[in-house]
Write an enzyme that holds these catalytic residues in place. Structure first.
Site, PDB file in Angstrom:
ATOM      1  N   ALA A  14       0.800  -1.215   0.000  1.00 42.27           N
ATOM      2  CA  ALA A  14       0.000   0.000   0.000  1.00 42.27           C
ATOM      3  C   ALA A  14       0.839   1.274   0.000  1.00 42.27           C
ATOM      4  CB  ALA A  14      -0.942   0.004   1.203  1.00 42.27           C
ATOM      5  N   ASP A 236      -1.797 -10.016  -1.012  1.00 43.39           N
ATOM      6  CA  ASP A 236      -0.424 -10.086  -0.517  1.00 43.39           C
ATOM      7  C   ASP A 236      -0.298 -10.860   0.786  1.00 43.39           C
ATOM      8  OD1 ASP A 236      -1.613  -8.070   1.004  1.00 43.39           O
ATOM      9  OD2 ASP A 236      -0.252  -6.492   0.336  1.00 43.39           O
TER      10      ASP A 236
END
Length: 475
Positions: A14, A236
């Site tokens: 992110a 992820d």
């Protein structure tokens, strides 16, 4: 025995991304990060968005470096954060993905809950309520959905631009709120109920599927080098948990921008106690279930550092800051999951406001603020893994911390202290490692189930151990 294989793992977090070249074989795995790049959102007139085109440019640049350094590079797969997507029409992007921290979703949450009771929603999708889950974002898009014929989650979007395939890998699809938690198929009835056209939901693809080669123009960018595009645990955290040495009595904390803390299970936990406790049931590699709670994570520290660097007009010495934080005697504790900490902004000011509202002494300086963040995160991790074990009827003896948080020795020690459990820290690049292991298995270089892949991790990596001790200074 097959020869080792070399693959490229594209891992998008992110706040940053990386392209990693991995060599995987029966003897273990070796990683080399060939390209790192920032993942910086862009605020446009309608809100906060991801710069996915810029990310794709960085990915191609990284793959170019990868094939130059590794001429026999065989494959590539992509993992990323969850929930966010692009709307597509005739294979063209018609909307830039919104950032999950954008504030547009509040009204959509109310709309969905007016049509489907939260308890009923949990029974169908098994997800912790988060206001940015894809189901809420799609409802927030409203009439804009009419412009699209499909939606692609971020890793599937990148995979589509690399190889042309249209689909949704299951581990990431499980975070949307639109996947049936018991059948792992799209819940088209739920989509219809909340006003989402079911045709927008692309075909589901398992992790470990071969999608084909690169598109011609991508091959040209790589000097004519072709790669086999496959799927991995494209969420992820699914890849990160695959890249651990997780045992049956281990809990995990995948710690980066977010801290995802919980257990790996064979089946979901869907009772109302788990729902009220804020636990989610997400898909893992090989059909495993990631039973976890999303904790705000190191976002709190990184956003605080950004605030201080703006104030100072220069970079901050994080090593010195952490050393000072380790000397703080009586840190403040706060609820790291308080919604006030979700949007970007001045986190230290919000911590002071929290302290004032709850009648506790606020941090006096940056060291105390940093210690408050890390102590509160450690307390949240400890509480979460013990609660997960209670809800799942499991015994835990150890916590594995993977991702960037494994480098934070203070956080790891505090997590051991707060939990009363041994903490095993590493691998730092667990996500890229899990990505590469699944690729290698798909391409035939290694074989076996998830436990067999994890055995390769155990033979390869040196990890740090932290034993619990009384609260106090961390030397």
């Amino acid at each position: 025995m097959s020869e080792p294989i070399r693959v490229a793992a594209v891992d998008l977090g992110a706040t940053s991304g990386r392209v990693v070249v991995a060599e995987v074989g029966a003897a273990g795995a070796r990683l080399d990060v060939v390209h790192r790049f920032a993942n910086t959102p862009v605020r446009l007139t309608d809100g906060l968005h991801w710069d996915v085109v810029g990310l794709f440019r960085e990915i191609v640049d990284g793959l170019r470096l990868a094939v130059r350094s590794t001429p026999d590079l065989a494959g590539v797969a992509v993992d990323s954060w969850a929930v966010d997507y692009a709307l597509m029409r005739e294979a063209r992007m018609v909307s830039t993905p919104f950032h999950y921290r954008d504030s547009r979703n509040a009204a959509a949450v109310e709309t969905v809950h007016a049509m489907v009771d939260p308890a009923a929603l949990y029974a169908r999708n098994g997800l912790q309520h988060l206001p940015f889950n894809t189901v809420f974002q799609l409802v927030a898009d409203g009439a804009h959905l009419e412009r699209a014929d499909t939606m692609l989650l971020v890793p599937d979007l990148i995979g589509h631009w690399l190889g042309g395939h249209v689909g949704a890998e299951v581990t990431n699809a499980s975070t949307t709120g639109l996947l049936d938690v018991t059948t792992s198929t799209w819940d088209t009835e739920l989509a219809k109920t909340v006003g989402i056209p079911p045709d927008l939901l692309p075909p589901l693809v398992p992790s470990g599927a071969t999608l084909g080669g690169l598109l011609p123009h991508v091959r040209e960018e790589l000097g004519g080098h072709d790669l086999t595009v496959t799927t991995v645990g494209s969420h992820d955290t699914a890849s990160a948990i695959a890249g651990t040495v997780l045992g049956p009595e281990d809990a995990y904390v995948s710690c980066g921008t977010w801290g995802l803390a919980g257990l790996e299970l064979e089946r979901p936990v869907l009772d109302d106690e788990a729902r009220r406790a804020g636990f989610t049931n997400e898909g893992g590699v090989d059909g495993r279930v990631r039973f976890l709670h999303n904790v705000m994570g190191l976002w709190l520290l990184s956003e605080s550092v950004r605030t201080w660097e703006r104030e100072d007009g220069r970079s901050l010495d994080l090593t010195a800051l952490l050393a000072s934080a380790a000397e703080v005697e009586t840190p403040m504790l706060f609820d790291v999951d308080d919604p006030r900490f979700l949007p970007p902004g001045d986190v230290p000011a919000r911590i002071r406001a929290y302290a004032a509202e709850h009648g506790v002494r606020p941090p006096a300086d940056r060291a105390e603020t940093t210690r408050a963040i890390l102590e509160s995160l450690a307390d949240a991790f400890a509480t979460t893994v013990h609660r997960a074990a209670e809800l799942a009827g499991r015994r835990i003896r150890r916590i594995q911390v993977v991702g960037g948080g494994a480098l934070n020795t203070l956080l790891c020690q505090l997590t051991a202290d707060r939990s009363g459990l041994e903490v095993l820290a590493g691998p730092v690049e667990a996500t890229a490692l899990g990505n590469a292991l699944v690729q290698a298995r798909t391409l035939g270089a290694v074989s076996g189930d998830l436990d067999a892949l994890r055995a390769l991790v155990g033979r390869t990596l040196d990890q740090q151990h932290y034993l619990p001790r009384p609260f106090g200074k961390v030397s």
